[in-house]
Design an enzyme around this catalytic site. Structure first.
Site, PDB file in Angstrom:
ATOM      1  N   GLY A  46      -8.318  -0.667  -1.809  1.00  0.00           N
ATOM      2  CA  GLY A  46      -7.883   0.296  -2.567  1.00  0.00           C
ATOM      3  C   GLY A  46      -7.986   1.659  -1.870  1.00  0.00           C
ATOM      4  O   GLY A  46      -8.825   1.887  -0.789  1.00  0.00           O
ATOM      5  N   GLN A  51      -7.948  10.316   0.745  1.00  0.00           N
ATOM      6  CA  GLN A  51      -8.706   9.832   2.036  1.00  0.00           C
ATOM      7  C   GLN A  51      -7.872   9.695   2.911  1.00  0.00           C
ATOM      8  O   GLN A  51      -7.969   9.265   4.207  1.00  0.00           O
ATOM      9  CB  GLN A  51      -8.905   8.110   1.825  1.00  0.00           C
ATOM     10  CG  GLN A  51      -9.935   8.013   0.447  1.00  0.00           C
ATOM     11  CD  GLN A  51     -10.256   6.615   0.184  1.00  0.00           C
ATOM     12  OE1 GLN A  51      -9.588   5.963  -0.554  1.00  0.00           O
ATOM     13  NE2 GLN A  51     -11.254   6.136   0.771  1.00  0.00           N
ATOM     14  N   CYS A 113     -16.647   1.657   0.368  1.00  0.00           N
ATOM     15  CA  CYS A 113     -15.514   2.577   0.427  1.00  0.00           C
ATOM     16  C   CYS A 113     -15.067   2.989   1.996  1.00  0.00           C
ATOM     17  O   CYS A 113     -16.084   3.004   2.637  1.00  0.00           O
ATOM     18  CB  CYS A 113     -15.904   3.861  -0.003  1.00  0.00           C
ATOM     19  SG  CYS A 113     -14.719   5.395  -0.098  1.00  0.00           S
ATOM     20  N   LEU A 114     -13.615   2.992   2.340  1.00  0.00           N
ATOM     21  CA  LEU A 114     -13.473   3.090   3.642  1.00  0.00           C
ATOM     22  C   LEU A 114     -13.547   4.637   4.063  1.00  0.00           C
ATOM     23  O   LEU A 114     -13.916   4.901   5.354  1.00  0.00           O
ATOM     24  CB  LEU A 114     -11.757   3.009   3.630  1.00  0.00           C
ATOM     25  CG  LEU A 114     -11.263   1.556   3.272  1.00  0.00           C
ATOM     26  CD1 LEU A 114      -9.573   1.622   3.146  1.00  0.00           C
ATOM     27  CD2 LEU A 114     -11.694   0.474   4.475  1.00  0.00           C
ATOM     28  N   HIS A 155     -12.999   3.662  -9.409  1.00  0.00           N
ATOM     29  CA  HIS A 155     -13.559   4.032  -7.981  1.00  0.00           C
ATOM     30  C   HIS A 155     -12.656   5.068  -7.217  1.00  0.00           C
ATOM     31  O   HIS A 155     -12.795   6.068  -6.936  1.00  0.00           O
ATOM     32  CB  HIS A 155     -13.955   2.998  -6.933  1.00  0.00           C
ATOM     33  CG  HIS A 155     -14.239   3.254  -5.772  1.00  0.00           C
ATOM     34  ND1 HIS A 155     -15.606   2.921  -4.998  1.00  0.00           N
ATOM     35  CD2 HIS A 155     -13.533   3.821  -4.738  1.00  0.00           C
ATOM     36  CE1 HIS A 155     -15.336   3.369  -3.550  1.00  0.00           C
ATOM     37  NE2 HIS A 155     -14.227   3.815  -3.750  1.00  0.00           N
ATOM     38  N   GLU A 156     -11.259   4.737  -7.330  1.00  0.00           N
ATOM     39  CA  GLU A 156     -10.226   5.258  -6.593  1.00  0.00           C
ATOM     40  C   GLU A 156     -10.052   6.545  -7.523  1.00  0.00           C
ATOM     41  O   GLU A 156      -9.498   7.591  -6.753  1.00  0.00           O
ATOM     42  CB  GLU A 156      -8.716   4.560  -6.516  1.00  0.00           C
ATOM     43  CG  GLU A 156      -8.947   3.165  -5.569  1.00  0.00           C
ATOM     44  CD  GLU A 156      -9.576   3.491  -4.194  1.00  0.00           C
ATOM     45  OE1 GLU A 156      -9.655   4.331  -3.794  1.00  0.00           O
ATOM     46  OE2 GLU A 156     -10.415   2.667  -3.669  1.00  0.00           O
ATOM     47  N   HIS A 159     -12.013   9.520  -6.441  1.00  0.00           N
ATOM     48  CA  HIS A 159     -11.431  10.117  -5.292  1.00  0.00           C
ATOM     49  C   HIS A 159     -10.635  11.006  -5.621  1.00  0.00           C
ATOM     50  O   HIS A 159     -10.619  12.398  -4.879  1.00  0.00           O
ATOM     51  CB  HIS A 159     -10.806   9.190  -4.437  1.00  0.00           C
ATOM     52  CG  HIS A 159     -11.502   8.407  -3.315  1.00  0.00           C
ATOM     53  ND1 HIS A 159     -12.324   8.966  -2.781  1.00  0.00           N
ATOM     54  CD2 HIS A 159     -11.842   7.005  -3.538  1.00  0.00           C
ATOM     55  CE1 HIS A 159     -12.926   7.846  -1.906  1.00  0.00           C
ATOM     56  NE2 HIS A 159     -12.653   6.770  -2.473  1.00  0.00           N
TER      57      HIS A 159
HETATM   58 NI    NI Z   1     -13.312   4.957  -1.696  1.00  0.00          NI
END
Ligand code: NI
Length: 188
Positions: A46, A51, A113-114, A155-156, A159
């Site tokens: 995701g 991000q 998470c990236l 989660h996304e 952000h």
């Molecule tokens: Ni994330």
């Protein structure tokens, strides 16, 4: 298409509250294509637009990234090898997503998470949630999400509010996670 730089903690831009997408134009489609390429390159499932530094309410998700390390299927009874098939991709785009009715029942999932590379921690979230979103043409959709999709979309969506999964941890656990990340960066 291009791979974009993924922002990492403690980049302050990750705390931005993203604004609604108003134009469903070619620029949006190009951004989404870049986001998928960036996410696949990083082996993520995701990615939110913020991000990659774009403060728009836009997410891409694919719970089935290509698994290049997957074991090939065993020989069949004729002794023939099945050709290795990459996992089928299921790219999904969520523009202006909203959660309508999160379940009271929560579940725990070990998240990563990236933007917080190599750090994983258990996070509690509602187990299911109804999500309304727009597609790339502006059409509205609604769907009940459960399992990993419910975890991932929540989660996304965090952000979009400038919230990271480590913000759900106790202060002690968050501090430990950030220290570990610092150490890993120094070692790299
Ligand atoms: Ni994330």
């Amino acid at each position: 298409m291009a791979i974009r730089e993924i922002l990492e903690v403690p980049d302050p831009r990750l705390k931005t509250v993203s604004t609604r997408v108003e134009s469903f134009d070619d620029e949006l489609k190009a951004l989404v294509a870049d986001m998928f390429e960036t996410m696949y390159d990083a082996n993520g499932i995701g990615l939110a637009a913020i991000q990659v530094g774009i403060p728009k309410r836009l997410l891409v998700i694919d719970l089935q990234p290509e698994d290049e390390d997957a074991e090939p299927e065993p020989c069949d009874h004729d002794g023939h090898h099945h050709h290795h098939q990459p996992t089928k991709r299921e790219p999904r785009v969520f523009v202006n997503p909203e959660i309508l009715d999160p379940a009271e029942e929560t579940g725990t999932y070990q998240e990563g998470c990236l933007s917080v590379p190599d750090i994983y921690a258990d996070v509690d979230r509602p187990k299911t949630c109804r999500v309304r979103w727009q597609d790339l043409d502006g059409n509205v959709h609604e769907e009940e999400m459960d399992g990993l999709m419910a975890v991932c979309i929540q989660h996304e969506m965090d952000h979009l509010e400038g919230v990271l999964f480590i913000d759900h941890l106790s202060r002690l656990k968050r501090t430990m996670a950030l220290k570990k990340l610092e150490k890993l960066r120094k070692a790299a």
